[in-house]
Design an enzyme around this catalytic site. Structure first.
Site, PDB file in Angstrom:
ATOM      1  N   ASP A 196     -83.280  21.684  17.231  1.00 49.48           N
ATOM      2  CA  ASP A 196     -82.557  20.771  18.094  1.00 49.48           C
ATOM      3  C   ASP A 196     -83.282  19.427  18.088  1.00 49.48           C
ATOM      4  O   ASP A 196     -84.516  19.371  18.227  1.00 49.48           O
ATOM      5  CB  ASP A 196     -82.484  21.316  19.521  1.00 49.48           C
ATOM      6  CG  ASP A 196     -81.566  20.477  20.403  1.00 49.48           C
ATOM      7  OD1 ASP A 196     -80.359  20.738  20.396  1.00 49.48           O
ATOM      8  OD2 ASP A 196     -82.078  19.562  21.067  1.00 49.48           O
ATOM      9  N   GLU A 256     -76.193  18.331  17.876  1.00 53.18           N
ATOM     10  CA  GLU A 256     -77.470  17.978  17.246  1.00 53.18           C
ATOM     11  C   GLU A 256     -78.288  19.214  16.893  1.00 53.18           C
ATOM     12  O   GLU A 256     -79.484  19.113  16.616  1.00 53.18           O
ATOM     13  CB  GLU A 256     -78.271  17.069  18.171  1.00 53.18           C
ATOM     14  CG  GLU A 256     -78.761  17.718  19.463  1.00 53.18           C
ATOM     15  CD  GLU A 256     -77.759  17.635  20.596  1.00 53.18           C
ATOM     16  OE1 GLU A 256     -78.176  17.751  21.753  1.00 53.18           O
ATOM     17  OE2 GLU A 256     -76.554  17.433  20.312  1.00 53.18           O
TER      18      GLU A 256
END
Length: 601
Positions: free
Chosen positions: A468, A512
């Site tokens: 992430d 993301e």
């Protein structure tokens, strides 16, 4: 007035500059459009080139030649009907005539009788398509006398040796007088005659029977061959010789001087009079006057019967054409081209033919890769094939033979190749993230199910890494969404560089988040890969002023590895890795946390 005088030079300069500026802008715009078009349709062009190369290979070994020649015949047959050429009259010894003469051989007496009747009407040229190199009694002395006293009579000889190595000399009287032509005929590999000799032999040059008659006929109108021309030229009409690969031919025998045969039609395109009727005087009083008269054997047992492009036009049974009719067609072709400007069938240079094929295959590929259903694309392909046939037929009608078979085959192959490529492209797109070009969530799920099953069977470990981007929302707020997309592309590329094995799967998991599937990988191996990914992203030093832990973009990573069993499902296992990612964020981010599944004892 002062303001006006001051502004005029400026306005004039603007006007003078504007054409150059406009041209520059137009060229720049065209360049951009060209680059965009090339990028968008380069696949169609490359596929077209590939298909054209395949057609070259197929054609070079002769697989299409028979089909191309058959297509030539169909084009010949489908042309508008041409009128009879009344400048040429045929006198034929029919089967009925031979029965009335009670002989299977045409005697010199019979030929002499026919010649006397014809000569009495003062034809312009007489062509005798009968070998008279040996006496055929009765009447040999009589026919020799006629040969000596008939200056407009042309005889035949055969100059090209047959399979037994034999040629047939002409009559000695006509040969000595130089009133003789070669009757040689050349047939294609399927036995049909589509070419005609003008000079069967180039050294020494020997005129064909048909050409000699045509030249004699045209000479009476003041037309003779141009001695300074590089090819045979009669009254500004050039008869260009064909090459061995002209049109649909492949390594054909182009010896001597040959042109493509452009027959006026099948049987019935020339007036035919029975030799018996001529011998009996049962003919109109001026039927031969100032015309070409060709005499030959048209009986059923004649040895010179030939198949032509018209031989199969009327039905399944081939209809041969007698030699005298074939020579009449060739003679008419030469005379009509000069006097009537009737088209001669010509061929394009090979590079032009391949350009035609390449263009059609590229268009076909372009149609096949466009959006639309299979039936829609097939409809375009069929329309393109029919359109190319129509274009080829139109060009053929104007005298240009452009082989349609390789073009049609190329269109079909290009369409299949294009649709295959498009299907593969769409399949890739459906399994690929459009932003990062990594595998998408669907592709990852399929890979996970596949590798989980494999690891279960082999009882080998399988690893996973969840990544992430730290503080990515702040990155978007600071630099904008366009910069955010660019950041994700660069991070995805860094992750892909860090994963070395071809069996590993790297995917964008959502937003993301990225995920890496590592078959045959223990916790230790997965941890090494995860740390390599983290270091690679940090080393890029992508500016991130909104981050609370670094000046650059960083990743938090959760790692897990397990040997599949009935105690855990793939979904549970991914959640365990996600828990590791959560703990990495809680631990300060920009770090890797391993989270393992604890089996119940």
């Amino acid at each position: 007035m002062g303001i006006t005088r001051k502004e005029n030079p400026l306005s004039l300069r603007r006007i003078l500059k504007s054409p150059a500026d406009m041209a520059s802008k137009v060229l720049s715009h065209l360049k951009i459009l060209g680059q965009k078009w090339l990028f968008q349709y380069r696949g169609a062009l490359l596929s077209g080139i590939t298909t054209a190369g395949c057609i070259v290979a197929i054609r070079s070994i002769g697989l299409l030649q028979i089909l191309e020649l058959s297509a030539f015949d169909r084009f010949i047959q489908q042309r508008p009907t041409e009128p009879r050429d009344d400048r040429i009259v045929l006198v034929g010894f029919t089967e009925s005539d031979l029965q009335k003469l009670n002989t299977s051989q045409i005697s010199d007496h019979a030929v002499a009788t026919v010649l006397e009747q014809i000569r009495a009407q003062k034809p312009r040229v007489i062509g005798l398509d009968l070998y008279r190199n040996l006496a055929t009694e009765p009447g040999h002395d009589r026919i020799r006398h006629l040969f000596k006293t008939t200056p407009n009579l042309i005889g035949i000889e055969k100059v090209i040796e047959d399979a037994q190595g034999d040629a047939v000399p002409g009559n000695s009287v006509l040969s000595e007088a130089g009133r003789i032509g070669a009757s040689d005929i050349i047939a294609d590999i399927d036995g049909r005659v589509r070419r005609a000799f003008l000079f069967p032999s180039a050294d020494p040059p020997i005129e064909s029977f048909s050409l000699r008659i045509a030249i004699e006929y045209l000479a009476a109108q003041g037309i003779s061959p141009n001695p300074n021309a590089s090819v045979l030229q009669l009254d500004n009409v050039k008869f260009s010789p064909i090459t061995s690969n002209a049109g649909g031919y492949l390594n054909a025998d182009a010896g001597g001087y040959q042109i493509l045969l452009n027959p006026r039609g099948g049987k019935g395109k020339f007036r035919m009079i029975s030799a018996w009727d001529v011998m009996q005087g049962n003919i109109p009083p001026a039927v031969f006057r100032d015309r070409i008269v060709l005499i030959g054997d048209v009986s059923a047992g004649a040895s010179d019967l030939f198949f032509t492009s018209y031989s199969s036009a009327s039905g399944s049974s081939p209809q041969p054409m007698s030699g005298v009719e074939l020579h009449a067609n060739i003679t008419s072709q030469i005379i009509s081209a000069v006097l009537d400007r009737r088209v001669l069938i010509q061929t394009l240079p090979e590079w032009a033919e391949w350009g035609f094929i390449l263009g059609l295959t590229s268009i076909s590929t372009w149609f096949s890769i466009r959006r639309g259903s299979f039936f829609h694309k097939m409809g375009w392909t069929i329309c393109l094939i029919l359109g190319s046939v129509a274009i080829s037929y139109g060009l053929f009608w104007m005298g240009w033979w452009v082989p349609i078979v390789p073009a049609g085959v190329g269109i079909a192959l290009a369409a299949m190749l294009g649709m295959t490529i498009e299907a593969q492209r769409l399949n890739v797109l459906s399994m690929q993230d459009s932003l990062t070009q990594l595998a998408n969530r669907r592709s990852f799920d399929e890979a996970l199910a596949r590798e989980w099953e494999r690891a279960w069977r082999s009882q080998t470990p399988i690893g996973v890494i969840l990544c992430d981007v730290d503080y990515f929302k702040r990155y978007n707020d600071t630099y904008g969404h366009a910069a955010g997309d660019d950041c994700l592309r660069k991070v995805g590329a860094a992750i892909r560089r860090s994963v070395k094995r071809s069996i590993d799967v790297t995917a964008r998991y959502g937003g993301e988040e990225f995920i890496v599937l590592l078959p045959h990988t223990s916790v230790k191996g997965a941890l090494i890969v995860a740390e390599r990914i983290r270091s690679e992203v940090e080393a890029m030093q992508l500016q991130h002023s909104g981050s609370q832990i670094s000046r650059f973009v960083t990743l938090s990573l959760g790692v897990s590895s397990v040997v599949p069993s009935s105690s855990i499902t793939p979904t549970d296992w991914i959640e365990i890795a996600d828990m590791g990612l959560y703990e990495a964020k809680q631990a300060g981010r920009n770090c890797v946390v391993v989270k393992e599944f604890l089996f119940d004892v």
